[in-house]
Design a protein around this motif. Structure first.
Motif, PDB file in Angstrom:
ATOM      1  N   ASN A 126      25.761  48.812  82.866  1.00 47.90           N
ATOM      2  CA  ASN A 126      24.943  50.006  82.645  1.00 47.90           C
ATOM      3  C   ASN A 126      25.744  51.104  81.949  1.00 47.90           C
ATOM      4  N   ILE A 127      26.991  51.278  82.367  1.00 50.39           N
ATOM      5  CA  ILE A 127      27.842  52.326  81.812  1.00 50.39           C
ATOM      6  C   ILE A 127      28.101  52.102  80.327  1.00 50.39           C
ATOM      7  N   TYR A 128      28.353  50.861  79.949  1.00 52.00           N
ATOM      8  CA  TYR A 128      28.756  50.568  78.570  1.00 52.00           C
ATOM      9  C   TYR A 128      27.589  50.232  77.645  1.00 52.00           C
ATOM     10  N   PHE A 129      26.476  49.769  78.188  1.00 50.78           N
ATOM     11  CA  PHE A 129      25.417  49.249  77.322  1.00 50.78           C
ATOM     12  C   PHE A 129      24.083  49.988  77.458  1.00 50.78           C
ATOM     13  N   SER A 130      24.101  51.215  77.950  1.00 48.80           N
ATOM     14  CA  SER A 130      22.863  51.997  78.056  1.00 48.80           C
ATOM     15  C   SER A 130      22.652  52.897  76.842  1.00 48.80           C
ATOM     16  N   ARG A 131      23.656  52.965  75.962  1.00 48.52           N
ATOM     17  CA  ARG A 131      23.681  53.867  74.804  1.00 48.52           C
ATOM     18  C   ARG A 131      23.827  55.326  75.221  1.00 48.52           C
ATOM     19  N   LEU A 132      24.256  55.561  76.450  1.00 56.24           N
ATOM     20  CA  LEU A 132      24.584  56.928  76.842  1.00 56.24           C
ATOM     21  C   LEU A 132      25.766  57.436  76.017  1.00 56.24           C
ATOM     22  N   ASP A 133      26.662  56.538  75.634  1.00 52.16           N
ATOM     23  CA  ASP A 133      27.779  56.937  74.768  1.00 52.16           C
ATOM     24  C   ASP A 133      27.266  57.548  73.463  1.00 52.16           C
ATOM     25  N   GLU A 134      26.241  56.934  72.873  1.00 50.18           N
ATOM     26  CA  GLU A 134      25.695  57.445  71.616  1.00 50.18           C
ATOM     27  C   GLU A 134      24.944  58.754  71.824  1.00 50.18           C
ATOM     28  N   ARG A 135      24.291  58.895  72.972  1.00 52.90           N
ATOM     29  CA  ARG A 135      23.641  60.172  73.287  1.00 52.90           C
ATOM     30  C   ARG A 135      24.684  61.288  73.305  1.00 52.90           C
ATOM     31  N   LEU A 136      25.828  61.027  73.948  1.00 53.35           N
ATOM     32  CA  LEU A 136      26.885  62.036  74.039  1.00 53.35           C
ATOM     33  C   LEU A 136      27.491  62.322  72.671  1.00 53.35           C
ATOM     34  N   MET A 137      27.745  61.291  71.893  1.00 50.08           N
ATOM     35  CA  MET A 137      28.335  61.471  70.565  1.00 50.08           C
ATOM     36  C   MET A 137      27.470  62.332  69.657  1.00 50.08           C
ATOM     37  N   PHE A 138      26.190  61.995  69.596  1.00 45.84           N
ATOM     38  CA  PHE A 138      25.325  62.604  68.591  1.00 45.84           C
ATOM     39  C   PHE A 138      24.549  63.829  69.093  1.00 45.84           C
ATOM     40  N   SER A 139      24.310  63.901  70.409  1.00 48.74           N
ATOM     41  CA  SER A 139      23.514  65.013  70.936  1.00 48.74           C
ATOM     42  C   SER A 139      24.301  65.955  71.827  1.00 48.74           C
ATOM     43  N   LEU A 140      25.465  65.540  72.270  1.00 49.59           N
ATOM     44  CA  LEU A 140      26.353  66.354  73.089  1.00 49.59           C
ATOM     45  C   LEU A 140      25.615  66.991  74.253  1.00 49.59           C
ATOM     46  N   ASN A 141      25.577  68.328  74.364  1.00 45.56           N
ATOM     47  CA  ASN A 141      24.980  68.942  75.553  1.00 45.56           C
ATOM     48  C   ASN A 141      23.464  68.822  75.603  1.00 45.56           C
ATOM     49  N   ARG A 142      22.874  68.169  74.639  1.00 48.49           N
ATOM     50  CA  ARG A 142      21.443  67.847  74.679  1.00 48.49           C
ATOM     51  C   ARG A 142      21.231  66.344  74.866  1.00 48.49           C
ATOM     52  N   PHE A 143      22.242  65.680  75.419  1.00 48.41           N
ATOM     53  CA  PHE A 143      22.196  64.211  75.510  1.00 48.41           C
ATOM     54  C   PHE A 143      21.034  63.707  76.356  1.00 48.41           C
ATOM     55  N   ASP A 144      20.585  64.516  77.300  1.00 50.70           N
ATOM     56  CA  ASP A 144      19.499  64.079  78.178  1.00 50.70           C
ATOM     57  C   ASP A 144      18.122  64.441  77.638  1.00 50.70           C
ATOM     58  N   GLU A 145      18.079  65.045  76.449  1.00 47.45           N
ATOM     59  CA  GLU A 145      16.818  65.485  75.868  1.00 47.45           C
ATOM     60  C   GLU A 145      16.357  64.615  74.701  1.00 47.45           C
ATOM     61  N   GLU A 146      17.289  63.925  74.065  1.00 38.22           N
ATOM     62  CA  GLU A 146      16.985  63.158  72.855  1.00 38.22           C
ATOM     63  C   GLU A 146      16.426  61.775  73.194  1.00 38.22           C
ATOM     64  N   ARG A 147      15.485  61.328  72.389  1.00 37.47           N
ATOM     65  CA  ARG A 147      14.987  59.962  72.505  1.00 37.47           C
ATOM     66  C   ARG A 147      15.922  59.037  71.725  1.00 37.47           C
ATOM     67  N   LEU A 148      16.114  57.839  72.252  1.00 35.40           N
ATOM     68  CA  LEU A 148      17.046  56.915  71.606  1.00 35.40           C
ATOM     69  C   LEU A 148      16.678  56.631  70.160  1.00 35.40           C
ATOM     70  N   GLU A 149      15.384  56.528  69.890  1.00 34.90           N
ATOM     71  CA  GLU A 149      14.970  56.204  68.518  1.00 34.90           C
ATOM     72  C   GLU A 149      15.257  57.329  67.537  1.00 34.90           C
ATOM     73  N   ASP A 150      15.544  58.517  68.053  1.00 33.69           N
ATOM     74  CA  ASP A 150      15.840  59.650  67.179  1.00 33.69           C
ATOM     75  C   ASP A 150      17.335  59.796  66.897  1.00 33.69           C
ATOM     76  N   LEU A 151      18.158  58.984  67.545  1.00 34.04           N
ATOM     77  CA  LEU A 151      19.599  59.077  67.328  1.00 34.04           C
ATOM     78  C   LEU A 151      20.002  58.360  66.044  1.00 34.04           C
ATOM     79  N   PRO A 152      21.001  58.883  65.336  1.00 32.03           N
ATOM     80  CA  PRO A 152      21.518  58.152  64.174  1.00 32.03           C
ATOM     81  C   PRO A 152      22.231  56.870  64.611  1.00 32.03           C
ATOM     82  N   GLU A 153      22.423  55.981  63.668  1.00 31.39           N
ATOM     83  CA  GLU A 153      23.175  54.759  63.947  1.00 31.39           C
ATOM     84  C   GLU A 153      24.671  55.046  63.800  1.00 31.39           C
ATOM     85  N   PRO A 154      25.505  54.583  64.727  1.00 30.82           N
ATOM     86  CA  PRO A 154      26.952  54.715  64.532  1.00 30.82           C
ATOM     87  C   PRO A 154      27.397  53.858  63.346  1.00 30.82           C
ATOM     88  N   THR A 155      28.264  54.385  62.528  1.00 36.79           N
ATOM     89  CA  THR A 155      28.711  53.698  61.321  1.00 36.79           C
ATOM     90  C   THR A 155      30.231  53.756  61.202  1.00 36.79           C
TER      91      THR A 155
END
Length: 332
Positions: free
Chosen positions: A146-175
């Protein structure tokens, strides 16, 4: 009380008084530093002095890193760990390993990068310790997935202090380009670097305060290792915010946003973020709640909520605000 005990007591009391003076000095410096949002950061830091959350977080680090009667290496061997293949299935971590320096003493001395794969890994470590605080138990294999594969890491990277507000489909792809940009970051100037250093020192004094000024052996051991982990985590978040804003330098606001994110994360029940089934294909042992692409529908007012990837009906209360019962449906 023996003579040696009295000498130790006096030494700790002297250290306590000096630490309190240092805290006051650092507090005044930071209060006078002109950066938007600094008042909120100082308020949050001082809140930690009055709660037991920080102690719980550090205890989670200690319990997950060490076990009585085991050294760190053997304890790690006692837990099922990810293979290299499985680590690389974590999209952002795999990209970090391929595009950042690995970190460690050699890389610190001979490479100019502020952010290495070692620093980036602390995103998962801080999620891990927060997970333990809210679950109230040591992690098992399912928890670590759950820790590694929930994409919470990407929420933190791209949304930072709004990580709990963003929908996954709205996040950019890591490149790869994203991580190459992280690799090239510098401090904006000596003032920003100084601000970061002073905040780190202030947090260090807070740690000692909430743990009632532990002896040197404890402070120089696991507490120092936790402090380094937290330091790397906040620096990595600041770097992500800079890259998200297409900048090549870390400025004051990046540091402020990083601290806001840290405080929000450690106050969030991260156990609700589940491993996304399509990301754990080929990894044995996952027994969590699979996400279901469906809806929770109220049988009274007919309002509905579309489940996001990684969410399960079991993650939600079964009662609607109107008093009706929420029922899972494949479609509406």
């Amino acid at each position: 009380m023996g003579i040696s005990d009295e000498i130790e007591r006096r030494g700790r009391e002297k250290e306590r008084k000096q630490s309190q003076r240092d805290m006051e000095t650092l507090q005044k410096y930071l209060e006078n530093y002109e950066a938007e949002g600094m008042d909120e950061i100082l308020f949050k830091i001082n809140e930690l002095k009055e709660s037991d959350l920080y102690v719980k977080l550090m205890n989670a680090f200690k319990s997950e890193t060490y076990s009585e009667g085991w050294d760190t290496e053997n304890y790690a061997k006692g837990k099922k760990s990810f293979t290299v293949y499985e680590v690389n299935q974590v999209r952002s971590l795999g990209l970090a390993r391929k595009n950042l320096h690995l970190g460690g003493l050699f890389n610190t001395i001979f490479t100019p990068s502020m952010i290495t794969a070692k620093e980036f890994l602390t995103i998962y470590l801080m999620i891990h310790y927060t997970y333990v605080v809210f679950s109230g138990k040591a992690t098992d294999w399912n928890d670590r997935l759950n820790i590694y594969f929930s994409r919470l890491d990407e929420r933190l990277m791209f949304s930072l202090n709004r990580f709990d507000e963003e929908r996954l489909e709205d996040l950019p792809e890591p490149t790869p380009e994203y991580f190459k940009a992280l690799k090239k970051l510098k401090w904006k100037d000596k003032n920003t670097k100084g601000l970061y250093k002073k905040l780190t020192e202030f947090m260090g004094e807070i740690k000692r305060h909430v743990r009632n000024y532990p002896n040197l052996t404890e402070e120089a051991g696991w507490m120092t290792k936790y402090e380094v982990t937290e330091d790397f985590f906040i620096k990595t978040l600041a770097a992500c915010n800079a890259v998200n804003n297409n900048r090549q330098t870390i400025d004051d606001q990046d540091i402020v946003i990083a601290y806001k994110t840290f405080f929000k994360l450690i106050n969030t029940d991260v156990t609700k973020y589940k491993a996304i089934p399509e990301l754990v294909q080929g990894i044995d042992g996952y027994q969590g709640n699979a996400s279901q692409d469906g809806y929770l529908v109220c049988d009274k007012c007919n309002s509905h909520y579309k489940l996001e990837s990684g969410e399960s009906p079991d993650d939600f209360e079964d009662t609607c605000d109107c008093g009706g019962h929420l029922v899972y449906q494949d479609s509406i």
